[in-house]
Design an enzyme around this catalytic site. Structure first.
Site, PDB file in Angstrom:
ATOM      1  CG  ASN A   1      -1.931   1.169   1.116  1.00 13.17           C
ATOM      2  OD1 ASN A   1      -1.831   1.909   0.450  1.00 13.17           O
ATOM      3  ND2 ASN A   1      -2.848   1.144   2.110  1.00 13.17           N
TER       4      ASN A   1
ATOM      5  NE  ARG B   1     -11.452  11.430   4.391  1.00 17.38           N
ATOM      6  CZ  ARG B   1     -11.411  10.059   3.840  1.00 17.38           C
ATOM      7  NH1 ARG B   1     -12.240   9.368   3.437  1.00 17.38           N
ATOM      8  NH2 ARG B   1      -9.930   9.488   4.089  1.00 17.38           N
TER       9      ARG B   1
ATOM     10  NE  ARG C   1      -6.761   0.512  -0.024  1.00 18.91           N
ATOM     11  CZ  ARG C   1      -6.981   1.543   0.703  1.00 18.91           C
ATOM     12  NH1 ARG C   1      -6.067   2.227   1.590  1.00 18.91           N
ATOM     13  NH2 ARG C   1      -8.330   2.071   0.838  1.00 18.91           N
TER      14      ARG C   1
ATOM     15  CD  GLU D   1      -9.133  -2.228   3.131  1.00 16.57           C
ATOM     16  OE1 GLU D   1      -8.808  -1.576   4.473  1.00 16.57           O
ATOM     17  OE2 GLU D   1      -9.314  -1.319   2.303  1.00 16.57           O
TER      18      GLU D   1
ATOM     19  CG  HIS E   1     -13.516   2.369   2.240  1.00 20.84           C
ATOM     20  ND1 HIS E   1     -14.610   2.911   3.160  1.00 20.84           N
ATOM     21  CD2 HIS E   1     -12.369   2.467   2.902  1.00 20.84           C
ATOM     22  CE1 HIS E   1     -13.633   3.799   3.861  1.00 20.84           C
ATOM     23  NE2 HIS E   1     -12.324   3.512   3.629  1.00 20.84           N
TER      24      HIS E   1
END
Ligand code: ADP
Length: 384
Positions: A7, A224, A74, A366, A163
């Protein structure tokens, strides 16, 4: 098969080496401060290739002379093109690069990671696993914004969703836990980490999701804002705030942090226990917004069989799960307080026998999903 999951961020590189067949993590870690001057006692890591040297050294013990079979990346944005993980070649790398304007913080860093691997281990098989891919089944009525068509045709302005790797993995595990065939499984999946999104899953596929053109839309997140009236941006602009300042405000200073003073759920729950009104307000706004999305997605999927919590908050916060579940009485949802309070690394049902919709906690992974997808792509492309 040994898969290295990468990642790659702009200044960090997270890695995990997995034995896919044994379903084992051999070693994992993160190299940070790439491109920053070294501080006391630190080695300086000028670029991603230097970061890979650090990773390589860290892998050696775990590899014990064996070779890495493939690298799985990713990749945040796959645009409209990528609906599946793909084997990377130069054309694919350039296609990911062309999507840079849609994910200016993430895709360039992903491309840097891909190129650094190619430099370091020429010929290494690399697979891109996209955060947006699972959402490519969302119908147009759900991905369109109600704006003139040129915004879409010229600028690619539409809802993409993110996601996806997590939502897909969790939906699959949830169906398995309930012993329902995935093709007939309807659910609302809630990925609640620092970033948070809800996905409407119908027949095992994504038919709607709360993040949109960027990961800013939708739920109240760590820092956020999620949904707000777009006129607020115009208003702030007219007040003299620059686009960068507005971007920072909504992406880094809002959400739980903006409302409650912290983006950490544990801190907020502690503050609520001490009677702090601001923290209580943050949780109320976040739980209420999420409950509204669950109601909407229950409709979108034509009746959900399950509501599934995952990621940092979804897996661990008994308090937040119960705040949300308490608002779902109209759907006939009832959570068992003892089951909800149980701490466990395993997928589990936390609703009562009589609940109209099953409520589940399913840990996401993930890296595991990326490693499995990478192995599958490498195996099928080897057959051809
Ligand atoms: P990221 O999106 O960065 O991967 P995570 O999935 O790790 O984020 O989720 C981070 C969130 O999970 C934080 O708000 C954190 O407070 C929350 N969290 C982690 N562990 C717990 C816990 N034991 N109880 C409550 N919240 C937790």
């Amino acid at each position: 098969m040994l898969v290295l999951v990468i990642n790659s961020g702009s200044s960090s590189l997270k890695y995990q080496l997995r034995d896919v067949d044994a379903d084992e993590v051999l070693v994992e870690g993160i190299v940070e401060r790439i491109g920053f001057p070294a501080e006391d006692g630190e080695i300086e890591i000028p670029d991603h290739e230097a970061a890979l040297d650090v990773v390589d050294a860290a892998l050696q013990d775990a590899l014990g002379g064996r070779q890495i079979d493939a690298v799985g990346h990713r990749v945040v944005h796959g645009g409209e093109r990528f609906s599946q993980p793909v084997l990377i070649n130069n054309e694919i790398t350039r296609a990911i690069e062309r999507l840079n304007p849609l994910a200016p913080l993430h895709n360039p860093a992903n491309v840097v990671g891909i190129r650094a691997i190619e430099e370091k281990w020429p010929g290494m098989r690399q697979v891109a696993v996209f955060d947006t891919a699972y959402h490519r089944t969302i119908p147009e009525r759900a991905w369109r914004y109600a704006v003139p068509d040129w915004l879409y045709t010229r600028h690619g302005i539409r809802r993409y969703g993110f996601h996806g790797t997590s939502h897909e993995y969790v939906a699959r595990r949830a169906a398995a836990l309930l012993e329902l065939p995935l093709e007939a499984f309807n659910a609302v999946v809630l990925h609640l980490g620092n970033g948070a999104s809800a996905t409407a899953v119908q027949g095992g596929r994504s038919v709607d999701t709360s993040m949109g053109f960027t990961p800013l839309e939708g739920l109240v997140m760590g820092t956020r804002s999620g949904d707000l009236d777009p006129s607020i941006l115009v208003y702030l602009g007219r007040q003299g705030m620059s686009p960068d300042e507005i971007d920072d405000l909504l992406n880094r200073e809002s959400g739980l942090k903006g409302l409650g003073g912290s983006n950490d759920m544990r801190t907020l729950v502690g503050a609520v226990e001490r009677g702090e009104a601001k923290a209580q307000r943050a949780l109320d706004v976040a739980a209420y917004r999420l409950a509204k999305y669950i109601g909407a997605y229950h409709v979108a999927v034509g009746g959900a069989q399950a509501i599934v919590f995952t990621a940092g908050i979804g897996e661990n916060s008994t308090v937040f799960r119960s705040l949300v579940a308490d608002r779902l009485g109209a759907l006939g949802v009832a959570v068992d307080p003892d089951a909800n309070a149980l701490r466990s690394p395993d997928p589990r049902v936390i609703s009562t026998e009589g609940s109209a919709i099953a409520v589940l906690v399913v840990p996401t992974d993930e890296e595991r999903a990326i490693a499995e997808a990478t192995a599958a792509v490498v195996r099928t492309s080897a057959v051809r």
